[in-house]
Design a protein around this motif. Sequence first.
Motif, PDB file in Angstrom:
ATOM      1  N   LEU A 407     -58.108  31.876  50.289  1.00 60.60           N
ATOM      2  CA  LEU A 407     -59.303  31.984  51.126  1.00 60.60           C
ATOM      3  C   LEU A 407     -60.510  32.487  50.334  1.00 60.60           C
ATOM      4  O   LEU A 407     -61.652  32.171  50.663  1.00 60.60           O
ATOM      5  CB  LEU A 407     -59.029  32.902  52.319  1.00 60.60           C
ATOM      6  CG  LEU A 407     -58.083  32.340  53.385  1.00 60.60           C
ATOM      7  CD1 LEU A 407     -57.651  33.423  54.365  1.00 60.60           C
ATOM      8  CD2 LEU A 407     -58.741  31.188  54.138  1.00 60.60           C
ATOM      9  N   LEU A 408     -60.240  33.255  49.277  1.00 66.75           N
ATOM     10  CA  LEU A 408     -61.312  33.763  48.417  1.00 66.75           C
ATOM     11  C   LEU A 408     -61.688  32.790  47.304  1.00 66.75           C
ATOM     12  O   LEU A 408     -62.598  33.069  46.525  1.00 66.75           O
ATOM     13  CB  LEU A 408     -60.888  35.100  47.802  1.00 66.75           C
ATOM     14  CG  LEU A 408     -60.847  36.299  48.752  1.00 66.75           C
ATOM     15  CD1 LEU A 408     -60.056  37.443  48.132  1.00 66.75           C
ATOM     16  CD2 LEU A 408     -62.257  36.755  49.103  1.00 66.75           C
ATOM     17  N   GLY A 409     -60.977  31.665  47.223  1.00 67.65           N
ATOM     18  CA  GLY A 409     -61.263  30.701  46.169  1.00 67.65           C
ATOM     19  C   GLY A 409     -60.675  31.060  44.821  1.00 67.65           C
ATOM     20  O   GLY A 409     -61.128  30.573  43.783  1.00 67.65           O
ATOM     21  N   ILE A 410     -59.643  31.921  44.813  1.00 67.40           N
ATOM     22  CA  ILE A 410     -58.978  32.338  43.575  1.00 67.40           C
ATOM     23  C   ILE A 410     -57.693  31.533  43.394  1.00 67.40           C
ATOM     24  O   ILE A 410     -56.901  31.403  44.334  1.00 67.40           O
ATOM     25  CB  ILE A 410     -58.668  33.849  43.609  1.00 67.40           C
ATOM     26  CG1 ILE A 410     -59.974  34.658  43.611  1.00 67.40           C
ATOM     27  CG2 ILE A 410     -57.793  34.259  42.437  1.00 67.40           C
ATOM     28  CD1 ILE A 410     -59.774  36.144  43.809  1.00 67.40           C
ATOM     29  N   ASP A 411     -57.481  31.010  42.204  1.00 66.98           N
ATOM     30  CA  ASP A 411     -56.266  30.262  41.889  1.00 66.98           C
ATOM     31  C   ASP A 411     -55.118  31.258  41.766  1.00 66.98           C
ATOM     32  O   ASP A 411     -54.956  31.930  40.748  1.00 66.98           O
ATOM     33  CB  ASP A 411     -56.455  29.493  40.581  1.00 66.98           C
ATOM     34  CG  ASP A 411     -55.179  28.785  40.123  1.00 66.98           C
ATOM     35  OD1 ASP A 411     -54.217  28.705  40.913  1.00 66.98           O
ATOM     36  OD2 ASP A 411     -55.156  28.320  38.971  1.00 66.98           O
ATOM     37  N   TYR A 412     -54.290  31.345  42.785  1.00 61.18           N
ATOM     38  CA  TYR A 412     -53.242  32.370  42.827  1.00 61.18           C
ATOM     39  C   TYR A 412     -52.091  32.082  41.871  1.00 61.18           C
ATOM     40  O   TYR A 412     -51.258  32.958  41.619  1.00 61.18           O
ATOM     41  CB  TYR A 412     -52.715  32.536  44.258  1.00 61.18           C
ATOM     42  CG  TYR A 412     -52.081  31.298  44.855  1.00 61.18           C
ATOM     43  CD1 TYR A 412     -50.736  31.021  44.667  1.00 61.18           C
ATOM     44  CD2 TYR A 412     -52.841  30.413  45.612  1.00 61.18           C
ATOM     45  CE1 TYR A 412     -50.160  29.890  45.218  1.00 61.18           C
ATOM     46  CE2 TYR A 412     -52.276  29.278  46.173  1.00 61.18           C
ATOM     47  CZ  TYR A 412     -50.937  29.015  45.974  1.00 61.18           C
ATOM     48  OH  TYR A 412     -50.367  27.902  46.516  1.00 61.18           O
ATOM     49  N   GLU A 413     -52.035  30.886  41.301  1.00 64.45           N
ATOM     50  CA  GLU A 413     -50.998  30.568  40.306  1.00 64.45           C
ATOM     51  C   GLU A 413     -51.490  30.750  38.873  1.00 64.45           C
ATOM     52  O   GLU A 413     -50.737  30.524  37.921  1.00 64.45           O
ATOM     53  CB  GLU A 413     -50.499  29.143  40.520  1.00 64.45           C
ATOM     54  CG  GLU A 413     -49.730  28.973  41.828  1.00 64.45           C
ATOM     55  CD  GLU A 413     -49.175  27.573  42.006  1.00 64.45           C
ATOM     56  OE1 GLU A 413     -48.005  27.459  42.374  1.00 64.45           O
ATOM     57  OE2 GLU A 413     -49.925  26.609  41.753  1.00 64.45           O
ATOM     58  N   LYS A 414     -52.705  31.167  38.724  1.00 66.28           N
ATOM     59  CA  LYS A 414     -53.270  31.407  37.398  1.00 66.28           C
ATOM     60  C   LYS A 414     -52.508  32.522  36.689  1.00 66.28           C
ATOM     61  O   LYS A 414     -52.104  33.513  37.301  1.00 66.28           O
ATOM     62  CB  LYS A 414     -54.743  31.797  37.543  1.00 66.28           C
ATOM     63  CG  LYS A 414     -55.440  32.180  36.248  1.00 66.28           C
ATOM     64  CD  LYS A 414     -56.878  32.574  36.531  1.00 66.28           C
ATOM     65  CE  LYS A 414     -57.602  33.017  35.269  1.00 66.28           C
ATOM     66  NZ  LYS A 414     -59.008  33.401  35.553  1.00 66.28           N
ATOM     67  N   ASN A 415     -52.316  32.373  35.386  1.00 67.56           N
ATOM     68  CA  ASN A 415     -51.677  33.408  34.588  1.00 67.56           C
ATOM     69  C   ASN A 415     -52.713  34.375  34.025  1.00 67.56           C
ATOM     70  O   ASN A 415     -53.733  33.952  33.466  1.00 67.56           O
ATOM     71  CB  ASN A 415     -50.885  32.799  33.428  1.00 67.56           C
ATOM     72  CG  ASN A 415     -49.559  32.224  33.867  1.00 67.56           C
ATOM     73  OD1 ASN A 415     -48.971  32.682  34.851  1.00 67.56           O
ATOM     74  ND2 ASN A 415     -49.084  31.224  33.161  1.00 67.56           N
ATOM     75  N   LEU A 416     -52.445  35.666  34.170  1.00 65.04           N
ATOM     76  CA  LEU A 416     -53.222  36.707  33.515  1.00 65.04           C
ATOM     77  C   LEU A 416     -52.333  37.334  32.453  1.00 65.04           C
ATOM     78  O   LEU A 416     -51.105  37.257  32.527  1.00 65.04           O
ATOM     79  CB  LEU A 416     -53.681  37.753  34.531  1.00 65.04           C
ATOM     80  CG  LEU A 416     -54.508  37.230  35.705  1.00 65.04           C
ATOM     81  CD1 LEU A 416     -54.859  38.367  36.659  1.00 65.04           C
ATOM     82  CD2 LEU A 416     -55.770  36.535  35.225  1.00 65.04           C
ATOM     83  N   MET A 417     -52.936  37.983  31.482  1.00 71.80           N
ATOM     84  CA  MET A 417     -52.160  38.513  30.368  1.00 71.80           C
ATOM     85  C   MET A 417     -51.851  39.995  30.560  1.00 71.80           C
ATOM     86  O   MET A 417     -52.743  40.819  30.674  1.00 71.80           O
ATOM     87  CB  MET A 417     -52.914  38.308  29.045  1.00 71.80           C
ATOM     88  CG  MET A 417     -53.165  36.846  28.696  1.00 71.80           C
ATOM     89  SD  MET A 417     -51.656  35.833  28.694  1.00 71.80           S
ATOM     90  CE  MET A 417     -50.768  36.585  27.327  1.00 71.80           C
ATOM     91  N   ALA A 418     -50.542  40.295  30.632  1.00 68.19           N
ATOM     92  CA  ALA A 418     -50.063  41.682  30.626  1.00 68.19           C
ATOM     93  C   ALA A 418     -49.653  41.981  29.187  1.00 68.19           C
ATOM     94  O   ALA A 418     -48.503  41.766  28.800  1.00 68.19           O
ATOM     95  CB  ALA A 418     -48.891  41.846  31.579  1.00 68.19           C
ATOM     96  N   GLY A 419     -50.604  42.432  28.390  1.00 69.25           N
ATOM     97  CA  GLY A 419     -50.374  42.538  26.957  1.00 69.25           C
ATOM     98  C   GLY A 419     -50.301  41.144  26.371  1.00 69.25           C
ATOM     99  O   GLY A 419     -51.266  40.393  26.398  1.00 69.25           O
ATOM    100  N   THR A 420     -49.131  40.772  25.852  1.00 71.87           N
ATOM    101  CA  THR A 420     -48.943  39.426  25.305  1.00 71.87           C
ATOM    102  C   THR A 420     -48.156  38.533  26.255  1.00 71.87           C
ATOM    103  O   THR A 420     -47.821  37.403  25.901  1.00 71.87           O
ATOM    104  CB  THR A 420     -48.185  39.506  23.963  1.00 71.87           C
ATOM    105  OG1 THR A 420     -46.912  40.142  24.176  1.00 71.87           O
ATOM    106  CG2 THR A 420     -48.987  40.304  22.945  1.00 71.87           C
ATOM    107  N   ARG A 421     -47.881  39.049  27.447  1.00 70.63           N
ATOM    108  CA  ARG A 421     -47.034  38.319  28.394  1.00 70.63           C
ATOM    109  C   ARG A 421     -47.877  37.715  29.516  1.00 70.63           C
ATOM    110  O   ARG A 421     -48.606  38.439  30.186  1.00 70.63           O
ATOM    111  CB  ARG A 421     -46.005  39.279  28.979  1.00 70.63           C
ATOM    112  CG  ARG A 421     -45.142  38.705  30.084  1.00 70.63           C
ATOM    113  CD  ARG A 421     -44.187  39.768  30.603  1.00 70.63           C
ATOM    114  NE  ARG A 421     -43.404  39.284  31.728  1.00 70.63           N
ATOM    115  CZ  ARG A 421     -42.498  40.019  32.369  1.00 70.63           C
ATOM    116  NH1 ARG A 421     -42.260  41.256  31.971  1.00 70.63           N
ATOM    117  NH2 ARG A 421     -41.827  39.523  33.382  1.00 70.63           N
TER     118      ARG A 421
END
Length: 437
Positions: A407-421
């Motif tokens: 609903l906010l227009g955010i790609d919820y399957e997008k990967n963010l980086m937790a360190g190198t992961r």
Amino acid sequence: MHKLDFSFCNGPDHVWKPSRREFLFVGLIGSVGLTLGNMFKLQAQGAVAAKAKAVINIFLPGGMAAQESWDPKLLAPLEYRGPLGTVKTKLDGIHFSEQLKKTAEIADKLCVIRAMTHGEADHDRGTHNMFTGWRPSPAVQYPSMGSIVSHELGSRNNLPPYVCVPSQPNSFAGTGFLGSAYGPFSLGADPANGGFKVRDLNLPTNVDDKRFAERREMRSVVDAHFSSLEKSDALAGMDSFYERAYAMMSSDKAREAFDLKKEEDKVRDEYGRNAAGQRMLLARRLVEAGVRFVSLTYGGWDHHDNIRNAVTNQMPAFDQGFAALIRDLAQRGMLDSTLVLVTTEFGRTPKINSTAGRDHYPKVFSIVMAGGGLKQGYVHGATDPTGSEVDSDPLTVPDYAATIYNLLGIDYEKNLMAGTRPVAIVKDGEVARGLLA
């Protein structure tokens, strides 16, 4: 960016014949880890505009009982039904608890979820679920939804994108593995208190605008020196916090967003001169001014004993403030673009216990959503006659989180980086299409 032409030729085999330029483009997206399927999906998601511009998350800590709020069991035996009566809502055949009389009058603007479910009966783990959209893990410290919104959407109008009222309620409302720059701005004071003033927002009495500007210039020189010696998230995060603080302190409009004295007495009275009402009113002021995500808490709902008195003492203030908030947003033309959530950790046991209360029960509970692209006057899901099991349309935590981000227009399957992961914003979640308007 060059747009691919996916039209087909008119030959009998209907074969797509891309140009050399398009072949090069496909090779480029492959080199950065995107498949054609991923690209098509991203294009489709990007074509859908965000329905919600802001979120107000009203969290009721402790685990509020659905039976004494959104899903009373009128026909169940007394030991399941509990000690409170019910009130008819504007929706045919739908009742709320008797302490939600004002909210019953605006039920036609709500989306009531009666079959929320997860498997965490511990307070911390249930809270983690509802703030992050993830089950807790010893390996990863997940960011809150507010911090994800801050990271993905950024700030508007010299205001922090993520604000906690009156303060950050728990560690799960924080940044997790994201940088410290995406943490919430906490008021440090309760809007219901007399003489309410946001901590550190105004200049000291002996510092005028000129002196303030000089101090800022001096600090930038010192920062530049130390930043050249050590690069770290902490330094970058502090730089970001300071920049936002300077922007707020130097912007009259930003400071005014936090000033409840700008509201007419009549409006403050309508919300209620109490913790619930004034926190909700401030939340409305903040999203109206440009804050993207406001998270506020009210009360304590861990009612193992004497649930009748506990609910009767707390619910009326919530009822008044919440009904006023929904009406106010609707009258200002803001409800369609503001997603309002009323959430809690988990539910309570179907049967009243030996001390006239209810114990922890995550298998099924209720939350409420409103505005921001959702159906209005809608009840999603159902429980059995005693509130023990989901009867239809369960809503899981990942699906709940995916719906909010969508609903906010955010790609919820997008990967963010937790360190190198790489870690997806939501794992195993799907948008609950049945909730959408």
